[in-house]
Design a protein around this motif. Sequence first.
Motif, PDB file in Angstrom:
ATOM      1  N   THR A 185       9.215   4.964  -1.355  1.00 53.94           N
ATOM      2  CA  THR A 185       9.588   3.686  -0.723  1.00 53.94           C
ATOM      3  C   THR A 185       8.762   2.552  -1.329  1.00 53.94           C
ATOM      4  N   GLY A 186       7.512   2.849  -1.710  1.00 54.28           N
ATOM      5  CA  GLY A 186       6.672   1.831  -2.343  1.00 54.28           C
ATOM      6  C   GLY A 186       7.294   1.342  -3.647  1.00 54.28           C
ATOM      7  N   GLN A 187       7.808   2.266  -4.442  1.00 51.69           N
ATOM      8  CA  GLN A 187       8.437   1.872  -5.715  1.00 51.69           C
ATOM      9  C   GLN A 187       9.696   1.043  -5.470  1.00 51.69           C
ATOM     10  N   ALA A 190      -2.757   2.460  -3.880  1.00 52.22           N
ATOM     11  CA  ALA A 190      -2.377   3.836  -3.561  1.00 52.22           C
ATOM     12  C   ALA A 190      -3.667   4.581  -3.236  1.00 52.22           C
ATOM     13  N   ARG A 191      -3.665   5.870  -3.367  1.00 56.41           N
ATOM     14  CA  ARG A 191      -4.811   6.659  -2.910  1.00 56.41           C
ATOM     15  C   ARG A 191      -5.588   7.298  -4.056  1.00 56.41           C
ATOM     16  N   ARG A 192      -4.889   8.075  -4.904  1.00 55.47           N
ATOM     17  CA  ARG A 192      -5.604   8.929  -5.866  1.00 55.47           C
ATOM     18  C   ARG A 192      -5.984   8.195  -7.134  1.00 55.47           C
ATOM     19  N   GLY A 199      17.698   2.252   4.588  1.00 55.15           N
ATOM     20  CA  GLY A 199      16.865   3.168   5.380  1.00 55.15           C
ATOM     21  C   GLY A 199      15.374   2.951   5.220  1.00 55.15           C
ATOM     22  N   ALA A 200      14.949   2.057   4.319  1.00 58.78           N
ATOM     23  CA  ALA A 200      13.508   1.860   4.114  1.00 58.78           C
ATOM     24  C   ALA A 200      13.237   0.491   3.462  1.00 58.78           C
ATOM     25  N   ALA A 201      13.137   0.473   2.130  1.00 61.08           N
ATOM     26  CA  ALA A 201      12.631  -0.727   1.450  1.00 61.08           C
ATOM     27  C   ALA A 201      13.579  -1.923   1.543  1.00 61.08           C
ATOM     28  N   VAL A 220       0.881  -1.180   0.000  1.00 61.34           N
ATOM     29  CA  VAL A 220       0.000   0.000   0.000  1.00 61.34           C
ATOM     30  C   VAL A 220       0.910   1.220   0.000  1.00 61.34           C
ATOM     31  N   GLY A 221       0.657   2.132  -0.940  1.00 60.75           N
ATOM     32  CA  GLY A 221       1.547   3.287  -1.090  1.00 60.75           C
ATOM     33  C   GLY A 221       2.600   3.001  -2.155  1.00 60.75           C
ATOM     34  N   VAL A 222       2.230   2.169  -3.110  1.00 62.28           N
ATOM     35  CA  VAL A 222       3.217   1.708  -4.107  1.00 62.28           C
ATOM     36  C   VAL A 222       3.663   2.826  -5.048  1.00 62.28           C
ATOM     37  N   LEU A 265       6.387   0.844   7.127  1.00 63.53           N
ATOM     38  CA  LEU A 265       7.603   1.623   6.885  1.00 63.53           C
ATOM     39  C   LEU A 265       7.540   3.007   7.534  1.00 63.53           C
ATOM     40  N   GLY A 266       6.404   3.389   8.032  1.00 60.22           N
ATOM     41  CA  GLY A 266       6.261   4.699   8.673  1.00 60.22           C
ATOM     42  C   GLY A 266       6.564   4.629  10.164  1.00 60.22           C
ATOM     43  N   GLY A 267       6.292   5.747  10.841  1.00 62.11           N
ATOM     44  CA  GLY A 267       6.697   5.866  12.245  1.00 62.11           C
ATOM     45  C   GLY A 267       5.656   5.430  13.262  1.00 62.11           C
ATOM     46  N   ASP A 268       4.496   4.943  12.821  1.00 56.79           N
ATOM     47  CA  ASP A 268       3.385   4.746  13.760  1.00 56.79           C
ATOM     48  C   ASP A 268       3.635   3.727  14.857  1.00 56.79           C
ATOM     49  N   LEU A 289       3.149  -1.503   4.383  1.00 56.17           N
ATOM     50  CA  LEU A 289       2.471  -0.207   4.441  1.00 56.17           C
ATOM     51  C   LEU A 289       3.519   0.880   4.235  1.00 56.17           C
ATOM     52  N   ALA A 290       3.490   1.527   3.079  1.00 57.75           N
ATOM     53  CA  ALA A 290       4.473   2.568   2.753  1.00 57.75           C
ATOM     54  C   ALA A 290       3.728   3.899   2.658  1.00 57.75           C
ATOM     55  N   LEU A 291       3.225   4.336   3.797  1.00 57.63           N
ATOM     56  CA  LEU A 291       2.283   5.458   3.861  1.00 57.63           C
ATOM     57  C   LEU A 291       2.807   6.578   4.738  1.00 57.63           C
ATOM     58  N   PRO A 292       2.331   7.795   4.522  1.00 52.61           N
ATOM     59  CA  PRO A 292       2.694   8.871   5.446  1.00 52.61           C
ATOM     60  C   PRO A 292       2.283   8.501   6.871  1.00 52.61           C
ATOM     61  N   SER A 337      14.694  12.683  -1.633  1.00 54.64           N
ATOM     62  CA  SER A 337      13.693  11.605  -1.634  1.00 54.64           C
ATOM     63  C   SER A 337      13.290  11.217  -0.218  1.00 54.64           C
ATOM     64  N   GLY A 338      14.126  11.554   0.764  1.00 52.11           N
ATOM     65  CA  GLY A 338      13.795  11.268   2.162  1.00 52.11           C
ATOM     66  C   GLY A 338      12.498  11.909   2.608  1.00 52.11           C
ATOM     67  N   ALA A 339      12.085  12.963   1.910  1.00 54.55           N
ATOM     68  CA  ALA A 339      10.860  13.674   2.311  1.00 54.55           C
ATOM     69  C   ALA A 339       9.625  13.151   1.593  1.00 54.55           C
ATOM     70  N   GLY A 340       9.785  12.126   0.765  1.00 56.76           N
ATOM     71  CA  GLY A 340       8.627  11.566   0.069  1.00 56.76           C
ATOM     72  C   GLY A 340       8.336  12.288  -1.234  1.00 56.76           C
ATOM     73  N   ARG A 341       7.349  11.762  -1.953  1.00 63.23           N
ATOM     74  CA  ARG A 341       7.101  12.191  -3.328  1.00 63.23           C
ATOM     75  C   ARG A 341       6.049  13.289  -3.437  1.00 63.23           C
ATOM     76  N   SER A 342       5.273  13.484  -2.379  1.00 61.09           N
ATOM     77  CA  SER A 342       4.172  14.445  -2.513  1.00 61.09           C
ATOM     78  C   SER A 342       4.729  15.861  -2.674  1.00 61.09           C
ATOM     79  N   VAL A 343       4.004  16.672  -3.388  1.00 60.67           N
ATOM     80  CA  VAL A 343       4.523  17.983  -3.788  1.00 60.67           C
ATOM     81  C   VAL A 343       4.523  18.948  -2.600  1.00 60.67           C
TER      82      VAL A 343
HETATM   83  N1  NAP Z   1      11.415   8.439   1.762  1.00 59.54           N
HETATM   84  C1  NAP Z   1      12.295   7.877   2.585  1.00 59.54           C
HETATM   85  O1  NAP Z   1      13.521   7.958   2.398  1.00 59.54           O
HETATM   86  C2  NAP Z   1      11.812   7.101   3.770  1.00 59.54           C
HETATM   87  C3  NAP Z   1      12.741   6.371   4.516  1.00 59.54           C
HETATM   88  C4  NAP Z   1      12.295   5.635   5.618  1.00 59.54           C
HETATM   89  C5  NAP Z   1      10.958   5.648   5.962  1.00 59.54           C
HETATM   90  N2  NAP Z   1      10.082   6.397   5.226  1.00 59.54           N
HETATM   91  C6  NAP Z   1       8.676   6.382   5.628  1.00 59.54           C
HETATM   92  O2  NAP Z   1       7.964   5.567   4.710  1.00 59.54           O
HETATM   93  C7  NAP Z   1       6.633   6.075   4.543  1.00 59.54           C
HETATM   94  C8  NAP Z   1       6.393   6.334   3.049  1.00 59.54           C
HETATM   95  O3  NAP Z   1       7.344   7.303   2.629  1.00 59.54           O
HETATM   96  P1  NAP Z   1       7.514   7.726   1.110  1.00 59.54           P
HETATM   97  O4  NAP Z   1       8.704   8.597   1.065  1.00 59.54           O
HETATM   98  O5  NAP Z   1       7.444   6.539   0.221  1.00 59.54           O
HETATM   99  O6  NAP Z   1       6.173   8.602   0.901  1.00 59.54           O
HETATM  100  P2  NAP Z   1       5.563   9.169  -0.458  1.00 59.54           P
HETATM  101  O7  NAP Z   1       6.567   9.127  -1.539  1.00 59.54           O
HETATM  102  O8  NAP Z   1       4.950  10.481  -0.120  1.00 59.54           O
HETATM  103  O9  NAP Z   1       4.406   8.119  -0.821  1.00 59.54           O
HETATM  104  C9  NAP Z   1       3.262   7.962  -0.028  1.00 59.54           C
HETATM  105  C10 NAP Z   1       2.384   6.890  -0.626  1.00 59.54           C
HETATM  106  O10 NAP Z   1       1.240   6.725   0.216  1.00 59.54           O
HETATM  107  C11 NAP Z   1       0.056   6.797  -0.579  1.00 59.54           C
HETATM  108  N3  NAP Z   1      -1.026   7.324   0.248  1.00 59.54           N
HETATM  109  C12 NAP Z   1      -1.105   8.516   0.874  1.00 59.54           C
HETATM  110  N4  NAP Z   1      -2.256   8.607   1.565  1.00 59.54           N
HETATM  111  C13 NAP Z   1      -2.916   7.429   1.372  1.00 59.54           C
HETATM  112  C14 NAP Z   1      -4.159   6.907   1.814  1.00 59.54           C
HETATM  113  N5  NAP Z   1      -4.968   7.616   2.598  1.00 59.54           N
HETATM  114  N6  NAP Z   1      -4.509   5.639   1.427  1.00 59.54           N
HETATM  115  C15 NAP Z   1      -3.708   4.913   0.618  1.00 59.54           C
HETATM  116  N7  NAP Z   1      -2.517   5.371   0.160  1.00 59.54           N
HETATM  117  C16 NAP Z   1      -2.131   6.607   0.532  1.00 59.54           C
HETATM  118  C17 NAP Z   1       0.425   7.704  -1.737  1.00 59.54           C
HETATM  119  O11 NAP Z   1      -0.484   7.445  -2.787  1.00 59.54           O
HETATM  120  P3  NAP Z   1      -0.823   8.579  -3.890  1.00 59.54           P
HETATM  121  O12 NAP Z   1       0.386   8.639  -4.789  1.00 59.54           O
HETATM  122  O13 NAP Z   1      -2.021   8.020  -4.561  1.00 59.54           O
HETATM  123  O14 NAP Z   1      -1.041   9.854  -3.120  1.00 59.54           O
HETATM  124  C18 NAP Z   1       1.840   7.209  -2.018  1.00 59.54           C
HETATM  125  O15 NAP Z   1       1.777   6.006  -2.749  1.00 59.54           O
HETATM  126  C19 NAP Z   1       6.552   7.356   5.374  1.00 59.54           C
HETATM  127  O16 NAP Z   1       5.938   7.076   6.603  1.00 59.54           O
HETATM  128  C20 NAP Z   1       8.010   7.742   5.580  1.00 59.54           C
HETATM  129  O17 NAP Z   1       8.232   8.467   6.773  1.00 59.54           O
HETATM  130  C21 NAP Z   1      10.473   7.111   4.133  1.00 59.54           C
END
Ligand code: NAP
Length: 348
Positions: free
Chosen positions: A19-21, A40-42, A326-328, A13-15, A107-110, A81-84, A190-196
């Motif tokens: 991190t999902g990719q 994913a969500r959208r 650090g993640a996947a 979830v969150g592919v 993969l999140g902090g919950d 679960l690769a979600l915010p 990329s550490g901050a995620g993909r959302s704008v």
């Molecule tokens: N990025 C890193 O380097 C890193 C490292 C370690 C841990 N993490 C943790 O891993 C988690 C994911 O990080 P990320 O960087 O991969 O985030 P991201 O790039 O922002 O991706 C978030 C994903 O979650 C989906 N999503 C958001 N809200 C959703 C909902 N309500 N229902 C279903 N899917 C939903 C998004 O789908 P849409 O595209 O459809 O919005 C997207 O696929 C976070 O908790 C982050 O703190 C990240």
Amino acid sequence: MERTVMQLNVGIVGVTGYTGQELLRRLRSHPEVRLSYLAARRLARPEPVGRLLPAFAKQALPKIERFDPAAAARQCDLLFLALPHGLSMEIVPALRKRQPEIHLIDLGGDFRLRSAAGFRKAYGLTHRAAPLLGKAVYGLPEWFREVIQGAELLANPGCYPTATALALAPLARAEKIGGPVVVDAKSGVSGAGRSVKPELSFCEVNEGMRPYKVDRHQHQPEMEQTLGRIGRQSPRILFAPHLIPVNRGLIASCYVPLKGKLTQSGLRALFEAAYDKEPFVRLLPEGSWPDTAAVNQTNFCDIGLAIAQTGKQAIVISAIDNLGKGAAGQAVQNMNLMFGFPETMALT
Ligand SMILES: NC(=O)c1ccc[n+]([C@@H]2O[C@H](COP(=O)([O-])OP(=O)(O)OC[C@H]3O[C@@H](n4cnc5c(N)ncnc54)[C@H](OP(=O)(O)O)[C@@H]3O)[C@@H](O)[C@H]2O)c1
């Protein structure tokens, strides 16, 4: 649930996120895994993976659909679960209710912090599944391998806490940390995620470097908690993360006040004892320091170390790929342990 012989039905979830990719990339070549569910969500309707993620076009993968807990619980033995943060604590109880045997890797902090009060302080949210905090297993294999093997709900460590804990744990175990540790860390965007987010757009980030959340980052209590579990005391961490203009890679420079005497060879001996047999931790030769370029796209953590010329501090510097170890990558390593597959399977 459709099963192929012996293969694990795995979902993400969150592919569409970063991190999902990365999970998708690693899991699609994993011989013990059948990718059965991607969400994913959208999404108004299920979409072929290649439509949303062109790099994965023309591959035999299920369509990406809008996340639905009932469908996920029906189709998966294991769900990543690769979600915010803040979403998994709602989703995990719903999934477990529908399918009590489902295995989950968040993969999140919950589920990383042990207490709901600590979670609220770090993330500013009330925890919605507090009774599960004591049940979640923290997935840092080098230090908690045995409990990971029996985990059903696994909290995958954060990127900064992974690099920091691997750099400091041998000193914590030997009770050599004599005061607050300064951790000066840098991470790619990329550490901050993909959302704008406007502050993360190209022009805002390129050609600059900036600290953020200094001594206030949500990963700080996670680092302290982990080191407290490995040693007898949890050292205070003074944490200054920085955003740097690269796509990926994370480096943590840790300055450790020492308790008692420690020589260069004594320091190295502590780290060799901890990591010589570890498949994904590489101790660099004396005088060498890590480079994110050497760990990016891998599951390795590289560590360089020295006793400072003052003789009173150790300097330990670690580097990881924030999306790998650090993640996947670490999440797949944890899956391998949870299901008894070779720990390094599908990882480099
Ligand atoms: N990025 C890193 O380097 C890193 C490292 C370690 C841990 N993490 C943790 O891993 C988690 C994911 O990080 P990320 O960087 O991969 O985030 P991201 O790039 O922002 O991706 C978030 C994903 O979650 C989906 N999503 C958001 N809200 C959703 C909902 N309500 N229902 C279903 N899917 C939903 C998004 O789908 P849409 O595209 O459809 O919005 C997207 O696929 C976070 O908790 C982050 O703190 C990240």
